[in-house]
Design an enzyme around this catalytic site. Structure first.
Site, mmCIF file in Angstrom:
data_model
loop_
_atom_site.group_PDB
_atom_site.id
_atom_site.type_symbol
_atom_site.label_atom_id
_atom_site.label_comp_id
_atom_site.label_asym_id
_atom_site.label_seq_id
_atom_site.Cartn_x
_atom_site.Cartn_y
_atom_site.Cartn_z
ATOM 1 N N SER A 1 -19.163 23.523 -10.435
ATOM 2 C CA SER A 1 -20.761 23.748 -10.356
ATOM 3 C C SER A 1 -20.845 24.755 -8.999
ATOM 4 O O SER A 1 -21.693 25.863 -9.113
ATOM 5 C CB SER A 1 -21.634 22.616 -9.925
ATOM 6 O OG SER A 1 -23.005 23.044 -9.739
ATOM 7 N N TRP B 1 -19.229 28.145 -9.735
ATOM 8 C CA TRP B 1 -20.129 28.838 -10.778
ATOM 9 C C TRP B 1 -21.230 29.730 -9.890
ATOM 10 O O TRP B 1 -21.563 30.760 -10.312
ATOM 11 C CB TRP B 1 -20.874 27.950 -11.668
ATOM 12 C CG TRP B 1 -21.708 28.431 -12.615
ATOM 13 C CD1 TRP B 1 -21.406 29.084 -13.868
ATOM 14 C CD2 TRP B 1 -23.439 28.839 -12.262
ATOM 15 N NE1 TRP B 1 -22.899 29.532 -14.417
ATOM 16 C CE2 TRP B 1 -23.749 29.459 -13.381
ATOM 17 C CE3 TRP B 1 -24.223 28.707 -10.990
ATOM 18 C CZ2 TRP B 1 -25.304 29.866 -13.741
ATOM 19 C CZ3 TRP B 1 -25.285 29.021 -11.176
ATOM 20 C CH2 TRP B 1 -25.999 29.530 -12.358
ATOM 21 N N HIS B 2 -21.468 29.267 -8.748
ATOM 22 C CA HIS B 2 -22.668 29.962 -7.977
ATOM 23 C C HIS B 2 -21.913 31.368 -7.406
ATOM 24 O O HIS B 2 -23.004 32.044 -7.190
ATOM 25 C CB HIS B 2 -23.338 29.019 -6.919
ATOM 26 C CG HIS B 2 -24.334 28.225 -7.502
ATOM 27 N ND1 HIS B 2 -23.962 26.933 -8.074
ATOM 28 C CD2 HIS B 2 -25.651 27.959 -7.742
ATOM 29 C CE1 HIS B 2 -25.053 26.138 -8.461
ATOM 30 N NE2 HIS B 2 -26.107 26.910 -8.145
ATOM 31 N N GLY B 3 -20.904 31.247 -6.921
ATOM 32 C CA GLY B 3 -20.197 32.413 -6.369
ATOM 33 C C GLY B 3 -18.700 32.379 -6.078
ATOM 34 O O GLY B 3 -18.307 31.351 -5.833
ATOM 35 N N PHE C 1 -25.947 35.254 -8.884
ATOM 36 C CA PHE C 1 -25.159 34.485 -9.442
ATOM 37 C C PHE C 1 -24.921 34.572 -10.949
ATOM 38 O O PHE C 1 -23.996 33.951 -11.647
ATOM 39 C CB PHE C 1 -25.567 33.140 -9.288
ATOM 40 C CG PHE C 1 -25.848 32.720 -7.968
ATOM 41 C CD1 PHE C 1 -24.985 33.111 -6.834
ATOM 42 C CD2 PHE C 1 -26.948 31.933 -7.385
ATOM 43 C CE1 PHE C 1 -25.267 32.673 -5.507
ATOM 44 C CE2 PHE C 1 -27.283 31.794 -5.980
ATOM 45 C CZ PHE C 1 -26.369 31.916 -5.184
#
Length: 478
Positions: free
Chosen positions: A322, A325-327, A478
């Protein structure tokens, strides 16, 4: 095209009128209009990336049809892996290529081996993380037999590119959105009015709360080395409300806009800062992403129906993924790992599903225990947001070290030196009170004084909108 722009203010009513008064006799024409409007909406940033959406649409539409015809297990497995590898391959290249290359080069340099490598000047397509996961939900659900694939390519294209939630969610499931796209929709005035309320509240969160906080957040984080502990705490608190106002504001506008077109999207935020533990926070923050990882990663790994050791592994995996996933930055990975550490004690003691009810339901004032739990949870989240906002892990640790240095000299530096700083603190407190009073609803426009609330919200948006620049939503990156 930004929700908080003049372009969108002109775009939305035009599409709305065409949708209900020109194409309303034909579902196919309505869906075709949605596709055209969505491609125009997305192409407003960079028309070249429309080919990525079209390619992803073609791949998953074809895979879905092929899965419905194929009965052999191995061939079905090949088909689903084609969808997974194509979608994640595109996401990996555009979002993570330079990250892996730079870390690979650094790792070899650590052992005394220099590698000549050059990073590519890759532009990250807006919203690729969102629509990639959305199309994957379709093929995975078709593969599992949870969904019958559609043969209507226009409807499927509308599902993939539906403009209200295309670039920053909610990440919709095909099982929820696609049946709505393929079914006749009827205009509902009550739903449309509720949609307008959500749009208004979302704009308030973005323009009045998030953009106002951003001014101080940027200054404090950019000059954190000169700041005392109180000011650093202020910077972290302001960022907490900046990212909440920005992201939940986008979701509110997306959900509200969808209601104007007779489409219901899943709720993405449910007053997360009133959570009494981290598990409750993740049931209320970015709900579409956390439930996506739960259903498509955590449960397939065994979820909680395994040994404690394997369960701990699964928890770390979903939180680290997770974060990633954001960056493409170690700060996001550390942020995810930190939340895993927060979550594990609750899981080990089977208290992760303790707080399922609405906090202080039916009461205006929380108990001392509830207040303490909410403040403690918010503080833990606050520490995590420092990693999320910092440019590097080293800077985040340095920021936190200075925060806990208990240097209170000069008080809140930005309260005494910056114009409107005291007013912003009052605004944030007022915002918390309004959110608290509305926590059992979807938005605060209900009950008595509804017209006064609307007027006050509109005036606030107009006044701050005039004196501030139109800014991107944070989650566009993102």
């Amino acid at each position: 095209m930004l929700f908080n722009s003049i372009d969108f203010a002109l775009f939305l009513p035009i599409v709305f009128l065409l949708y209900w008064f020109v194409t309303n006799k034909s579902l196919k024409l309505q869906n075709l209009l949605l596709v055209a409007a969505s491609y125009l909406f997305y192409g407003w940033w960079d028309w070249r990336f429309l080919f990525l959406i079209l390619f992803s649409t073609l791949v998953d539409y074809t895979v879905g049809i092929a899965l419905s015809k194929e009965k052999e297990k191995n061939k079905r497995l090949v088909l689903i892996w084609i969808s997974i590898l194509v979608n994640l391959g595109l996401l990996g290249f555009f979002k993570y290529y330079n990250f892996f290359l730079d870390n690979f080069t650094t790792a070899f340099s650590f052992f005394g081996r220099d590698i000549n490598s050059s990073s590519l000047n890759i532009i990250l397509p807006v919203g690729i993380s969102f629509y990639t996961f959305q199309t994957l939900s379709y093929t995975i659900d078709v593969y599992k037999g949870k969904l019958t694939p559609t043969k209507d390519f226009v409807a499927f294209s509308a599902f993939v590119s539906f403009f209200p939630q295309l670039v920053a969610g909610p990440i919709e499931r095909a099982t929820n959105l696609l049946p709505q796209i393929t079914s006749k929709r009827v205009f509902n005035p009550s739903e449309a009015k509720d949609g307008l309320y959500l749009i208004l509240w979302g704009l308030f969160k973005k323009i009045v709360i998030a953009d106002s906080c951003a001014v101080y957040v940027n200054e404090i984080f950019s000059n954190y080395e000169q700041m005392n502990s109180l000011t650093l705490l202020l910077g972290a608190v302001y960022f907490a409300f900046q990212i909440y106002g920005d992201f939940s504001g986008y979701s509110d506008i997306a959900i509200g806009t969808s209601k104007l077109f007779g489409v219901h999207l899943m709720r993405n935020f449910n007053f997360p800062y009133f959570s009494r533990d981290i598990a409750e926070f993740w049931r209320k923050w970015h709900i579409s992403l956390s439930t996506w990882f739960r259903d498509y990663l955590y449960i397939p790994l065994g979820g909680s129906k395994v040994s404690k050791l394997i369960n701990l592994r699964n928890i770390f995996i979903i939180f680290l993924v997770s974060g990633f996933w954001h960056g493409a930055n170690w700060t996001f990975i550390v942020w995810g790992g930190l939340h895993a550490l927060y979550f594990i004690p609750l899981s080990l003691t089977n208290r992760n599903r303790k707080n399922l009810n609405i906090v202080s339901q039916g009461k205006m004032i929380p108990s001392f225990r509830e207040l303490y739990s909410m403040l403690l949870t918010f503080f833990l989240v606050l520490i995590g947001w420092i990693f999320f906002r910092a440019d590097s892990v080293a800077i985040a640790f340095d920021y936190i070290q200075k925060l806990f240095a208990f240097n209170f000299k000069s008080g809140f530096q930005y309260l005494s030196t910056e114009r409107y700083a005291p007013e912003l603190m009052i605004l944030i407190i007022g915002f918390i009170i309004v959110e608290w009073s509305a926590r059992e609803k979807e938005h605060p426009f209900f009950g008595k004084w509804i017209h006064l609330k609307i007027i006050a919200t509109l005036v606030s948006i107009i006044l701050l909108g005039v004196y501030s620049n139109v800014t991107d939503f944070i989650y566009f990156q993102f």
